[in-house]
Write a protein that holds these residues in place. Structure first.
Motif, PDB file in Angstrom:
ATOM      1  N   GLU A 108       0.837  -1.200   0.000  1.00  0.00           N
ATOM      2  CA  GLU A 108       0.000   0.000   0.000  1.00  0.00           C
ATOM      3  C   GLU A 108       0.873   1.251   0.000  1.00  0.00           C
ATOM      4  N   ASP A 109       0.437   2.289  -0.726  1.00  0.00           N
ATOM      5  CA  ASP A 109       1.139   3.571  -0.834  1.00  0.00           C
ATOM      6  C   ASP A 109       2.492   3.450  -1.539  1.00  0.00           C
ATOM      7  N   HIS A 110       2.745   2.326  -2.172  1.00  0.00           N
ATOM      8  CA  HIS A 110       3.982   2.176  -2.947  1.00  0.00           C
ATOM      9  C   HIS A 110       3.850   2.955  -4.252  1.00  0.00           C
ATOM     10  N   PRO A 111       4.911   3.641  -4.686  1.00  0.00           N
ATOM     11  CA  PRO A 111       4.820   4.406  -5.945  1.00  0.00           C
ATOM     12  C   PRO A 111       4.415   3.556  -7.149  1.00  0.00           C
ATOM     13  N   ALA A 112       4.717   2.267  -7.085  1.00  0.00           N
ATOM     14  CA  ALA A 112       4.349   1.397  -8.208  1.00  0.00           C
ATOM     15  C   ALA A 112       2.835   1.332  -8.380  1.00  0.00           C
ATOM     16  N   ARG A 113       2.103   1.403  -7.271  1.00  0.00           N
ATOM     17  CA  ARG A 113       0.631   1.393  -7.380  1.00  0.00           C
ATOM     18  C   ARG A 113       0.137   2.653  -8.080  1.00  0.00           C
ATOM     19  N   ASP A 114       0.735   3.780  -7.763  1.00  0.00           N
ATOM     20  CA  ASP A 114       0.345   5.024  -8.423  1.00  0.00           C
ATOM     21  C   ASP A 114       0.657   4.967  -9.917  1.00  0.00           C
ATOM     22  N   ALA A 115       1.822   4.396 -10.245  1.00  0.00           N
ATOM     23  CA  ALA A 115       2.195   4.281 -11.651  1.00  0.00           C
ATOM     24  C   ALA A 115       1.229   3.354 -12.384  1.00  0.00           C
ATOM     25  N   ALA A 116       0.859   2.254 -11.729  1.00  0.00           N
ATOM     26  CA  ALA A 116      -0.079   1.315 -12.355  1.00  0.00           C
ATOM     27  C   ALA A 116      -1.444   1.957 -12.545  1.00  0.00           C
ATOM     28  N   GLU A 117      -1.871   2.752 -11.589  1.00  0.00           N
ATOM     29  CA  GLU A 117      -3.159   3.440 -11.708  1.00  0.00           C
ATOM     30  C   GLU A 117      -3.137   4.439 -12.858  1.00  0.00           C
ATOM     31  N   ALA A 118      -2.015   5.142 -13.008  1.00  0.00           N
ATOM     32  CA  ALA A 118      -1.898   6.105 -14.103  1.00  0.00           C
ATOM     33  C   ALA A 118      -1.901   5.421 -15.463  1.00  0.00           C
ATOM     34  N   ALA A 119      -1.359   4.195 -15.504  1.00  0.00           N
ATOM     35  CA  ALA A 119      -1.274   3.468 -16.772  1.00  0.00           C
ATOM     36  C   ALA A 119      -2.526   2.652 -17.068  1.00  0.00           C
ATOM     37  N   ALA A 120      -3.469   2.580 -16.111  1.00  0.00           N
ATOM     38  CA  ALA A 120      -4.643   1.720 -16.271  1.00  0.00           C
ATOM     39  C   ALA A 120      -5.459   2.000 -17.534  1.00  0.00           C
ATOM     40  N   PRO A 121      -5.609   3.265 -17.969  1.00  0.00           N
ATOM     41  CA  PRO A 121      -6.410   3.494 -19.188  1.00  0.00           C
ATOM     42  C   PRO A 121      -5.841   2.850 -20.444  1.00  0.00           C
ATOM     43  N   ILE A 122      -4.571   2.459 -20.436  1.00  0.00           N
ATOM     44  CA  ILE A 122      -3.957   1.903 -21.643  1.00  0.00           C
ATOM     45  C   ILE A 122      -4.683   0.643 -22.112  1.00  0.00           C
ATOM     46  N   GLY A 123      -5.233  -0.117 -21.167  1.00  0.00           N
ATOM     47  CA  GLY A 123      -5.904  -1.349 -21.556  1.00  0.00           C
ATOM     48  C   GLY A 123      -7.390  -1.218 -21.808  1.00  0.00           C
ATOM     49  N   LYS A 124      -7.924  -0.010 -21.776  1.00  0.00           N
ATOM     50  CA  LYS A 124      -9.354   0.205 -21.975  1.00  0.00           C
ATOM     51  C   LYS A 124      -9.696   0.292 -23.464  1.00  0.00           C
ATOM     52  N   TRP A 125     -10.997   0.132 -23.761  1.00  0.00           N
ATOM     53  CA  TRP A 125     -11.428   0.140 -25.155  1.00  0.00           C
ATOM     54  C   TRP A 125     -11.096   1.454 -25.839  1.00  0.00           C
ATOM     55  N   TYR A 126     -11.125   2.569 -25.076  1.00  0.00           N
ATOM     56  CA  TYR A 126     -10.879   3.860 -25.706  1.00  0.00           C
ATOM     57  C   TYR A 126      -9.396   4.100 -25.988  1.00  0.00           C
ATOM     58  N   THR A 127      -8.551   3.120 -25.695  1.00  0.00           N
ATOM     59  CA  THR A 127      -7.164   3.194 -26.154  1.00  0.00           C
ATOM     60  C   THR A 127      -6.860   2.119 -27.201  1.00  0.00           C
ATOM     61  N   TYR A 128      -7.379   0.888 -27.004  1.00  0.00           N
ATOM     62  CA  TYR A 128      -7.036  -0.120 -28.000  1.00  0.00           C
ATOM     63  C   TYR A 128      -7.870  -0.002 -29.275  1.00  0.00           C
ATOM     64  N   LEU A 129      -9.047   0.614 -29.204  1.00  0.00           N
ATOM     65  CA  LEU A 129      -9.805   0.834 -30.439  1.00  0.00           C
ATOM     66  C   LEU A 129      -9.118   1.879 -31.323  1.00  0.00           C
ATOM     67  N   PRO A 130      -8.667   3.020 -30.768  1.00  0.00           N
ATOM     68  CA  PRO A 130      -7.855   3.923 -31.588  1.00  0.00           C
ATOM     69  C   PRO A 130      -6.563   3.273 -32.080  1.00  0.00           C
ATOM     70  N   ALA A 131      -5.998   2.360 -31.263  1.00  0.00           N
ATOM     71  CA  ALA A 131      -4.799   1.657 -31.719  1.00  0.00           C
ATOM     72  C   ALA A 131      -5.111   0.799 -32.937  1.00  0.00           C
ATOM     73  N   ALA A 132      -6.300   0.185 -32.952  1.00  0.00           N
ATOM     74  CA  ALA A 132      -6.711  -0.590 -34.123  1.00  0.00           C
ATOM     75  C   ALA A 132      -6.876   0.317 -35.343  1.00  0.00           C
ATOM     76  N   LEU A 133      -7.408   1.509 -35.122  1.00  0.00           N
ATOM     77  CA  LEU A 133      -7.548   2.471 -36.222  1.00  0.00           C
ATOM     78  C   LEU A 133      -6.182   2.879 -36.761  1.00  0.00           C
ATOM     79  N   ALA A 134      -5.247   3.141 -35.843  1.00  0.00           N
ATOM     80  CA  ALA A 134      -3.906   3.548 -36.258  1.00  0.00           C
ATOM     81  C   ALA A 134      -3.208   2.419 -37.018  1.00  0.00           C
ATOM     82  N   ALA A 135      -3.361   1.186 -36.531  1.00  0.00           N
ATOM     83  CA  ALA A 135      -2.760   0.043 -37.220  1.00  0.00           C
ATOM     84  C   ALA A 135      -3.366  -0.124 -38.611  1.00  0.00           C
ATOM     85  N   SER A 136      -4.664   0.091 -38.713  1.00  0.00           N
ATOM     86  CA  SER A 136      -5.330  -0.028 -40.014  1.00  0.00           C
ATOM     87  C   SER A 136      -4.831   1.032 -40.981  1.00  0.00           C
TER      88      SER A 136
END
Length: 231
Positions: free
Chosen positions: A63-91
């Motif tokens: 708890e309160d480890h900086p790694a948790r904060d970093a993981a929380e900041a990176a959490a949107p990367i795996g959401k649909w609103y990031t991988y769907l644009p990634a699919a568009l960019a790949a296309s």
């Protein structure tokens, strides 16, 4: 007439190769989908509890480890609103890179773009559907509610499916070497879902389920691409 006969003789092995690829990819998709359902039942019955807890103890950040904060900041990367644009960019890349002349090669490239986009759209639709269709294990302690659906990991499923479909099409179109494209694609879900395991938001079995689902969806899209690309 002789030209026609030679062409037909040449087309026959190509047709068999295409049919073989479609069947092989369909088998991969079916096997992984069945594995996903089997793993979901095992996880819901907590047959995976020992492995899940062992992984959690080794990977969960304090708890309160900086790694948790970093993981929380990176959490949107795996959401649909990031991988769907990634699919568009790949296309867009697939369409622009070494643009082929009109004809079979152009048709193949367009089919590949369609496969990548289909994968992104299907992953976006399936992610919430899995919450209702598949039995769910108790959520890890990182969630306030133990009833929150967590299987399979959407952070592994969506990005993994898009990455694998893109890698397959890029390799078949001669835009990437398979030995480089596929290892990178397989690494993507580990990166996008790793932070969720670190935060105790997902069990290891959730991530494995995401891999199985991602491979199944990518293989199904690749099968459709192979069926269409040569007309």
């Amino acid at each position: 007439m002789r030209y026609t006969d030679e062409r037909e003789n040449d087309d026959a092995p190509r047709g068999r190769d295409r049919a073989g690829r479609v069947l092989a990819l369909g088998l991969v998709a079916t096997t992984c989908a069945a594995g996903l359902v089997r793993l979901a039942r095992a996880a819901a019955r907590r047959e995976t509890a020992a492995l899940d807890e062992a992984v959690r103890e080794r990977t969960a950040a304090p708890e309160d480890h900086p790694a948790r904060d970093a993981a929380e900041a990176a959490a949107p990367i795996g959401k649909w609103y990031t991988y769907l644009p990634a699919a568009l960019a790949a296309s867009a890349y697939l369409l622009a890179a070494h643009r082929p002349e009109p004809g079979p090669e152009r048709r193949s490239r367009v089919a590949g773009v369609g496969a990548v986009m289909l994968t992104g759209a299907a992953a976006t639709a399936l992610n919430p559907a899995f919450d209702d269709w598949l039995p769910q294990p108790p959520a890890p302690p990182g969630h306030e509610s133990r009833r929150k659906p967590v299987f399979p990991s959407g952070h592994a499923f969506g990005p993994g499916a898009v990455a694998l479909a893109t890698a397959y099409v890029a390799a078949r179109e001669g835009l990437a070497h398979p030995a480089a494209a596929f290892p990178v694609a397989l690494l993507v879900p580990a990166v996008t879902a790793g932070g969720r395991v670190l935060q105790e938001k997902h069990w290891a079995s959730d991530v494995l389920g995401g891999y199985l689902g991602g491979i199944a969806l990518a293989a199904a899209s690749a099968a459709a691409y192979e069926a269409i690309r040569n007309g």
